[in-house]
Design a protein around this motif. Structure first.
Motif, PDB file in Angstrom:
ATOM      1  N   ASN A 180      84.056 -25.222  98.932  1.00 31.07           N
ATOM      2  CA  ASN A 180      83.315 -26.469  98.763  1.00 31.07           C
ATOM      3  C   ASN A 180      83.982 -27.615  99.513  1.00 31.07           C
ATOM      4  O   ASN A 180      83.312 -28.432 100.158  1.00 31.07           O
ATOM      5  N   CYS A 181      85.319 -27.700  99.419  1.00 26.05           N
ATOM      6  CA  CYS A 181      86.040 -28.742 100.136  1.00 26.05           C
ATOM      7  C   CYS A 181      85.867 -28.603 101.645  1.00 26.05           C
ATOM      8  O   CYS A 181      85.644 -29.590 102.353  1.00 26.05           O
ATOM      9  N   ALA A 182      85.995 -27.380 102.145  1.00 29.84           N
ATOM     10  CA  ALA A 182      85.839 -27.142 103.578  1.00 29.84           C
ATOM     11  C   ALA A 182      84.417 -27.458 104.034  1.00 29.84           C
ATOM     12  O   ALA A 182      84.206 -28.018 105.117  1.00 29.84           O
ATOM     13  N   LYS A 183      83.437 -27.119 103.187  1.00 28.99           N
ATOM     14  CA  LYS A 183      82.050 -27.410 103.524  1.00 28.99           C
ATOM     15  C   LYS A 183      81.812 -28.914 103.608  1.00 28.99           C
ATOM     16  O   LYS A 183      81.110 -29.404 104.508  1.00 28.99           O
ATOM     17  N   VAL A 184      82.397 -29.666 102.691  1.00 27.14           N
ATOM     18  CA  VAL A 184      82.258 -31.126 102.713  1.00 27.14           C
ATOM     19  C   VAL A 184      82.961 -31.698 103.938  1.00 27.14           C
ATOM     20  O   VAL A 184      82.452 -32.623 104.583  1.00 27.14           O
ATOM     21  N   LEU A 185      84.117 -31.162 104.289  1.00 31.13           N
ATOM     22  CA  LEU A 185      84.814 -31.622 105.490  1.00 31.13           C
ATOM     23  C   LEU A 185      83.971 -31.407 106.739  1.00 31.13           C
ATOM     24  O   LEU A 185      84.024 -32.206 107.685  1.00 31.13           O
ATOM     25  N   GLN A 186      83.174 -30.352 106.750  1.00 34.43           N
ATOM     26  CA  GLN A 186      82.328 -30.067 107.904  1.00 34.43           C
ATOM     27  C   GLN A 186      81.304 -31.160 108.141  1.00 34.43           C
ATOM     28  O   GLN A 186      80.777 -31.301 109.255  1.00 34.43           O
ATOM     29  N   GLN A 187      81.011 -31.967 107.128  1.00 37.76           N
ATOM     30  CA  GLN A 187      80.084 -33.087 107.302  1.00 37.76           C
ATOM     31  C   GLN A 187      80.629 -34.105 108.302  1.00 37.76           C
ATOM     32  O   GLN A 187      79.863 -34.859 108.905  1.00 37.76           O
TER      33      GLN A 187
END
Length: 203
Positions: A180-187
């Motif tokens: 989830n953290c990595a996915k948010v960073l991808q934003q």
């Protein structure tokens, strides 16, 4: 016997870059074959067992924040062994404000600070966590996977754009929070995201 001799770091060869579990040589990890991963690779230093798990518990619940320094040093050594590119930014997994107030510190941030100092790369607090998110300690795998995915937020997009990021946490369990953290960073359109933890739960 010195405490360090009781710690047995995980060997890197033949480990899956998606979950860091052991896998058959030259074959994809069966657990991760169909999972869409928002990071380049993931790694850990120890299994969440024995003395290593005791260090985590003493750091988080025993208020022994000074343990973060040697623990971060172990993580830095494992980072070098993984042969990953040097990060532009080191980002800790955030904790919700109530936990930060009650504990007095974010253990992942303390680990990240040591790694930042040793690698001489900047620490960036660019992730936030909603106060409504509760601790996952004691939850089973199904309960962890059901926790809301929108509890992590990106505080700034501009500073992560085109950057290689090293995401830091204390324990990898299901990997749900880290994904989830990595996915948010991808934003924020980073160049790459790598994930490193002190321990990983056995599966």
């Amino acid at each position: 016997m010195p405490c360090g001799m009781l710690l047995d770091p995980l060997e890197i060869p033949d480990r899956c870059t998606t979950c860091f579990n052991l896998k058959a040589p030259d074959r994809p990890c069966l657990l991760c074959h169909r999972i869409k991963i928002p990071y380049r690779a993931i790694g850990a230093v120890f299994d969440y067992d024995g003395p290593a798990s005791s260090l985590i518990k003493q750091l988080k619940y025993g208020n022994l924040d000074y343990l973060a320094s040697p623990m971060g040093a172990y993580m830095t050594t494992q980072f070098i062994e993984l042969n990953w590119p040097l990060p532009d930014l080191i980002v800790p997994v955030p904790i919700a404000a109530p936990h930060l107030i009650s504990r007095g510190f974010n253990q992942s941030q303390l680990l990240a600070q040591t790694i930042s100092t040793l690698l001489q790369r900047p620490l960036m607090l660019c992730l936030g966590r909603y106060a409504g998110n509760y601790s996952q300690a004691g939850l089973n795998r199904e309960q962890r996977m059901e926790t809301k995915k929108n509890t992590i937020t990106l505080l700034t997009k501009e500073q992560v754009k085109n950057q290689t990021i090293l995401l830091i946490d204390d324990v990898m369990t299901t990997g749900n929070t880290l994904r989830n953290c990595a996915k948010v960073l991808q934003q924020g359109s980073p160049k790459e995201v790598f994930v490193l933890t002190f321990c990983k739960a056995k599966t």
